[in-house]
Structure formats: C-alpha cells, structure tokens
Scaffold this motif. Structure first.
Motif, mmCIF file in Angstrom:
data_model
loop_
_atom_site.group_PDB
_atom_site.id
_atom_site.type_symbol
_atom_site.label_atom_id
_atom_site.label_comp_id
_atom_site.label_asym_id
_atom_site.label_seq_id
_atom_site.Cartn_x
_atom_site.Cartn_y
_atom_site.Cartn_z
ATOM 1 N N GLU A 165 0.839 -1.204 0.000
ATOM 2 C CA GLU A 165 0.000 0.000 0.000
ATOM 3 C C GLU A 165 0.878 1.259 0.000
ATOM 4 O OE1 GLU A 165 -3.154 0.348 -0.395
ATOM 5 O OE2 GLU A 165 -4.087 -1.566 0.122
ATOM 6 N N GLY A 167 2.213 1.820 -3.460
ATOM 7 C CA GLY A 167 1.198 2.427 -4.315
ATOM 8 C C GLY A 167 1.053 3.911 -4.070
ATOM 9 N N ALA A 168 1.171 4.318 -2.806
ATOM 10 C CA ALA A 168 1.027 5.741 -2.464
ATOM 11 C C ALA A 168 2.139 6.588 -3.047
ATOM 12 C CB ALA A 168 0.977 5.903 -0.950
ATOM 13 N N ARG A 198 -1.889 5.500 -5.591
ATOM 14 C CA ARG A 198 -2.589 4.300 -5.113
ATOM 15 C C ARG A 198 -2.080 3.082 -5.849
ATOM 16 N NH1 ARG A 198 -6.165 2.496 -8.993
ATOM 17 N NH2 ARG A 198 -6.864 4.008 -10.547
#
Length: 244
Positions: free
Chosen positions: A198, A201-202, A208
């Motif tokens: 996660e 992705g950020a 995201r």
C-alpha cells in the motif's frame, strides 16, 4: 462491446490476479478463453466465476509436456488460436550476496523459459491477426532493491518482444509487452506484504495501487484489432511509477 467476438484466447496464470481479470474482460468482449495454471483449486474457483465461455487446463509453463497438452486441447476443441497472454510469473526477494541458484532457476524457468515456450508452441495454431501479449513489469526498466533476479527476467521479456516482432514480420501476428506497476493481487500482497505494498502504491503519481481490472482493460486493447499498428512495444499500466 464485442471486440473479441469469435476469438480464442489462452491466458497462462489465468486463475487469479491479472490473469483472471483479463479472462473476465476477454469473455465480456466475446472471446472463448482457456486458463492454464498449476493449482486445480484455483482453476476451479476461476471457472466458477468465468462460466461456460472458459475452459481450464492444469499444468506448468516450464513443463513442455504440459504445454503440448494445452495446445493439443485447443487444437482439438477450437482448431485455431487468436490470442496468447503469457502471464504466468514468479519472484521472490533476495539481495545480492544472498541469491541462490534455486531462486534463479525457479524465476527464469517460469518467467523466461516458460514464456518462451508458451509463445513458440502456440505459433502453429496462430494466423494473421493474432496477438501475443507478454506480461512484463515496471521492474524491467527500474532498479529494485533485493529484486534483481525477477527484474532481470522481466527485462529479458521486454527484449524478447523486440526480437520476436522482427521474427514475426510478414505473418500478421503481433507481439507486445503489457507492464503493470504495483497492482493489488494476492501474489503481490503475499510477496511484498500488504502494508508495504500500500505504501508503494502511495508513492506513484496516481497515489494508489492499481486494480487487476485496470490492467485487464489494457490487455483487451492489445488483444483486439484496436491495437493493429502496435508490435514490439511496451504498454505500462503503472500509475506513472516508471514514467517519471
């Protein structure tokens, strides 16, 4: 939309993740899809969601006998083949100094040898208008700590597409690479860890993780005549990760 109406497709690693999402999209656009994978329970679960426009064959891409059986099944049941999505892959983390011969062999046997023979053994069933899609990765063009063997295997995939586009001149068969960035699949979450993934992705410009259906949409484009002037190329679905 029926861009793939009447087409026959094979997707290796088609029981889960991007492969399963692509199978769903291909079927939604009119194709009949064979999914190929090692685990019967995963294949059975996928078929339960795909319905009667799909067929599963169990086997491993690095076993040439399994591939022979796959293509014999396609020939007997469908006659010809229009789309090959060579999507099966594997990888694990190890920094330089801790890489083992077993890790190297496993990664290259599936990601390079398996992909090579998935494509080569499909060619007798394909004809003009056919599309070959190789699943690459952003790691093929980026330095990735502790992930050099996987990354190198995906760099090899990119060059195979360039070379095969030359080999396939005059056949009407196209070959392209589809390279996802960090995408929310069970395999990726298990290898990287959910929290770390996660966080990765950020860091992308999109902010995201990607979803398998987003990569599947790009796969359907490459499979269809909408991409008829594309061969030897690489399409990234990566939230901008490898683009800046």
């Amino acid at each position: 939309m029926d861009r793939l109406a009447g087409k026959t497709a094979i997707i290796t690693g088609g029981g889960s993740g991007i492969g399963l999402a692509s199978a769903k999209r291909f079927i939604a656009e009119g194709a009949f899809v064979y999914i190929f994978g090692r685990r019967q329970d995963v294949l059975d679960g996928a078929l339960a969601t795909l319905g009667d426009q799909a067929r599963a064959v169990r086997g491993s891409v690095d076993d040439l006998g399994d591939l022979d059986r796959l293509y014999a099944t396609v020939q007997a049941e469908r006659g010809t083949l229009d789309i090959v999505m060579a999507n099966a892959g594997t990888g694990s983390f190890a920094p330089l100094g801790q890489i083992t011969s077993e890790q190297y062999d496993q990664t290259f046997d599936v990601n390079v040898k398996g992909l090579l023979f998935t494509v080569q053994q499909a060619l007798p069933l394909m004809q003009a208008g056919g599309s070959i899609i190789l699943t690459g990765s952003t790691t093929g063009v980026m330095g990735t700590p502790q992930f050099s063997i996987y990354s190198a295997s995906k760099a090899a995939v990119r060059n195979l597409a360039r070379s095969w586009a030359q080999d396939l001149r005059g056949t009407g068969i196209r070959v392209n690479v589809l390279s996802p960035g960090p995408t929310r699949t069970d395999l990726a979450l298990s290898v990287v860890g959910e929290a770390a993934f996660e966080e990765m992705g950020a860091t992308t410009p999109a902010g995201r993780l990607g979803e398998p259906a987003e990569t599947a949409a790009a796969a359907a484009f490459l499979a269809s005549a909408d991409s008829s002037f594309m061969t030897g190329s690489e399409m990234f679905v990566d939230g901008g990760m490898a683009q800046i």
